[in-house]
Motif scaffolding. Structure first.
Motif, PDB file in Angstrom:
ATOM      1  N   LEU A  69       0.871  -1.171   0.000  1.00 12.35           N
ATOM      2  CA  LEU A  69       0.000   0.000   0.000  1.00 12.35           C
ATOM      3  C   LEU A  69       0.904   1.216   0.000  1.00 12.35           C
ATOM      4  N   CYS A  70       0.779   2.054  -1.022  1.00 15.46           N
ATOM      5  CA  CYS A  70       1.568   3.286  -1.108  1.00 15.46           C
ATOM      6  C   CYS A  70       0.655   4.474  -0.858  1.00 15.46           C
ATOM      7  N   ALA A  71       1.111   5.375  -0.003  1.00 20.36           N
ATOM      8  CA  ALA A  71       0.434   6.641   0.257  1.00 20.36           C
ATOM      9  C   ALA A  71       1.374   7.733  -0.241  1.00 20.36           C
ATOM     10  N   ILE A  72       0.983   8.410  -1.307  1.00 19.63           N
ATOM     11  CA  ILE A  72       1.841   9.395  -1.951  1.00 19.63           C
ATOM     12  C   ILE A  72       1.301  10.797  -1.673  1.00 19.63           C
ATOM     13  N   GLN A  73       2.138  11.631  -1.078  1.00 12.33           N
ATOM     14  CA  GLN A  73       1.746  13.009  -0.796  1.00 12.33           C
ATOM     15  C   GLN A  73       1.650  13.772  -2.109  1.00 12.33           C
ATOM     16  N   VAL A  74       0.493  14.397  -2.344  1.00  8.93           N
ATOM     17  CA  VAL A  74       0.279  15.173  -3.555  1.00  8.93           C
ATOM     18  C   VAL A  74      -0.360  16.516  -3.198  1.00  8.93           C
ATOM     19  N   TYR A  75      -0.757  17.215  -4.216  1.00 10.11           N
ATOM     20  CA  TYR A  75      -1.334  18.550  -4.118  1.00 10.11           C
ATOM     21  C   TYR A  75      -2.718  18.487  -4.748  1.00 10.11           C
ATOM     22  N   GLU A  76      -3.563  19.451  -4.477  1.00 11.51           N
ATOM     23  CA  GLU A  76      -4.931  19.382  -4.992  1.00 11.51           C
ATOM     24  C   GLU A  76      -5.005  19.375  -6.516  1.00 11.51           C
ATOM     25  N   VAL A  77      -4.035  19.989  -7.191  1.00 12.52           N
ATOM     26  CA  VAL A  77      -3.982  19.957  -8.651  1.00 12.52           C
ATOM     27  C   VAL A  77      -2.711  19.199  -9.043  1.00 12.52           C
ATOM     28  N   VAL A  78      -2.893  18.114  -9.796  1.00  7.68           N
ATOM     29  CA  VAL A  78      -1.770  17.289 -10.231  1.00  7.68           C
ATOM     30  C   VAL A  78      -1.792  17.218 -11.751  1.00  7.68           C
ATOM     31  N   ASP A  79      -0.617  17.355 -12.358  1.00  4.01           N
ATOM     32  CA  ASP A  79      -0.512  17.211 -13.807  1.00  4.01           C
ATOM     33  C   ASP A  79      -1.152  15.884 -14.208  1.00  4.01           C
ATOM     34  N   PRO A  80      -2.155  15.906 -15.106  1.00  2.43           N
ATOM     35  CA  PRO A  80      -2.904  14.682 -15.406  1.00  2.43           C
ATOM     36  C   PRO A  80      -2.072  13.574 -16.054  1.00  2.43           C
ATOM     37  N   VAL A  81      -1.104  13.921 -16.875  1.00  2.00           N
ATOM     38  CA  VAL A  81      -0.264  12.896 -17.508  1.00  2.00           C
ATOM     39  C   VAL A  81       0.597  12.208 -16.453  1.00  2.00           C
ATOM     40  N   SER A  82       1.210  12.999 -15.560  1.00  2.00           N
ATOM     41  CA  SER A  82       2.042  12.401 -14.513  1.00  2.00           C
ATOM     42  C   SER A  82       1.198  11.557 -13.560  1.00  2.00           C
ATOM     43  N   MET A  83      -0.029  11.995 -13.272  1.00  2.00           N
ATOM     44  CA  MET A  83      -0.922  11.223 -12.404  1.00  2.00           C
ATOM     45  C   MET A  83      -1.282   9.890 -13.058  1.00  2.00           C
ATOM     46  N   ALA A  84      -1.588   9.916 -14.344  1.00  2.00           N
ATOM     47  CA  ALA A  84      -1.939   8.678 -15.062  1.00  2.00           C
ATOM     48  C   ALA A  84      -0.764   7.705 -15.074  1.00  2.00           C
ATOM     49  N   GLU A  85       0.447   8.210 -15.254  1.00  2.00           N
ATOM     50  CA  GLU A  85       1.632   7.347 -15.260  1.00  2.00           C
ATOM     51  C   GLU A  85       1.829   6.672 -13.907  1.00  2.00           C
ATOM     52  N   VAL A  86       1.632   7.406 -12.838  1.00  4.28           N
ATOM     53  CA  VAL A  86       1.807   6.837 -11.499  1.00  4.28           C
ATOM     54  C   VAL A  86       0.687   5.851 -11.193  1.00  4.28           C
ATOM     55  N   ARG A  87      -0.544   6.212 -11.513  1.00  3.25           N
ATOM     56  CA  ARG A  87      -1.673   5.321 -11.218  1.00  3.25           C
ATOM     57  C   ARG A  87      -1.574   4.007 -11.983  1.00  3.25           C
ATOM     58  N   ALA A  88      -0.931   4.023 -13.143  1.00  7.84           N
ATOM     59  CA  ALA A  88      -0.758   2.805 -13.944  1.00  7.84           C
ATOM     60  C   ALA A  88       0.143   1.780 -13.247  1.00  7.84           C
ATOM     61  N   CYS A  89       0.896   2.199 -12.263  1.00  2.00           N
ATOM     62  CA  CYS A  89       1.775   1.289 -11.510  1.00  2.00           C
ATOM     63  C   CYS A  89       0.990   0.388 -10.560  1.00  2.00           C
ATOM     64  N   PHE A  90      -0.242   0.743 -10.272  1.00  2.00           N
ATOM     65  CA  PHE A  90      -1.013   0.063  -9.247  1.00  2.00           C
ATOM     66  C   PHE A  90      -2.165  -0.754  -9.820  1.00  2.00           C
ATOM     67  N   GLU A  91      -2.607  -1.723  -9.029  1.00  2.00           N
ATOM     68  CA  GLU A  91      -3.793  -2.496  -9.381  1.00  2.00           C
ATOM     69  C   GLU A  91      -5.067  -1.745  -8.990  1.00  2.00           C
ATOM     70  N   TRP A  92      -4.944  -0.911  -7.964  1.00  2.00           N
ATOM     71  CA  TRP A  92      -6.060  -0.099  -7.471  1.00  2.00           C
ATOM     72  C   TRP A  92      -5.484   1.209  -6.974  1.00  2.00           C
ATOM     73  N   SER A  93      -6.223   2.297  -7.170  1.00  4.20           N
ATOM     74  CA  SER A  93      -5.772   3.582  -6.622  1.00  4.20           C
ATOM     75  C   SER A  93      -6.963   4.505  -6.408  1.00  4.20           C
ATOM     76  N   THR A  94      -6.751   5.482  -5.525  1.00  7.49           N
ATOM     77  CA  THR A  94      -7.743   6.527  -5.292  1.00  7.49           C
ATOM     78  C   THR A  94      -7.006   7.808  -4.927  1.00  7.49           C
ATOM     79  N   PHE A  95      -7.597   8.929  -5.285  1.00  4.67           N
ATOM     80  CA  PHE A  95      -7.004  10.247  -5.071  1.00  4.67           C
ATOM     81  C   PHE A  95      -7.950  11.056  -4.201  1.00  4.67           C
ATOM     82  N   ARG A  96      -7.432  11.632  -3.126  1.00  4.79           N
ATOM     83  CA  ARG A  96      -8.245  12.434  -2.206  1.00  4.79           C
ATOM     84  C   ARG A  96      -7.578  13.775  -1.961  1.00  4.79           C
TER      85      ARG A  96
END
Length: 118
Positions: A69-96
């Motif tokens: 389980l990875c918890a990655i510190q982010v900001y309310e606005v994330v570059d969508p391409v970089s977010m998609a690349e990171v989320r592709a590493c996981f089997e499941w993900s959620t952004f809050r």
């Protein structure tokens, strides 16, 4: 449970960790943002130091047989391409995003799992 805090780079720190294949490993990933945060376009996860994907590659390789389980510190606005690349590493993900600060200054978290799905 004992908690050890080490002042070291992530590669050296990961080298000393061992986890049984059936154990859950929780990793909090929060590298320095440096120039990765732009007030207009948001946080580019490819430009943190080191890049988030580089850290994840090391984690996923080193603990390929573990539940992660990875918890990655982010900001309310994330570059969508970089977010998609990171989320592709996981089997499941959620952004809050948490409404702790005024708009434009809100912290967030990206949770992702490998080896299991909640």
């Amino acid at each position: 449970m004992p908690i050890d805090i080490l002042n070291t780079d992530y590669l050296s720190g990961l080298a000393g960790i061992s986890v049984a294949p059936d154990e859950l490993l929780i990793a909090f990933v929060a590298p320095p943002w440096g120039d990765a945060l732009d007030r207009t376009s948001g946080l580019d996860l490819r430009r943190t130091t080191p890049p988030i994907a580089e850290i994840l590659d090391s984690l996923l390789h080193r603990f390929s047989q573990s539940h992660l389980l990875c918890a990655i510190q982010v900001y309310e606005v994330v570059d969508p391409v970089s977010m998609a690349e990171v989320r592709a590493c996981f089997e499941w993900s959620t952004f809050r995003v948490y409404e702790l600060n005024a708009p434009g200054q809100r912290p967030g978290i990206l949770l992702g799992t490998k080896g299991w799905v909640p």
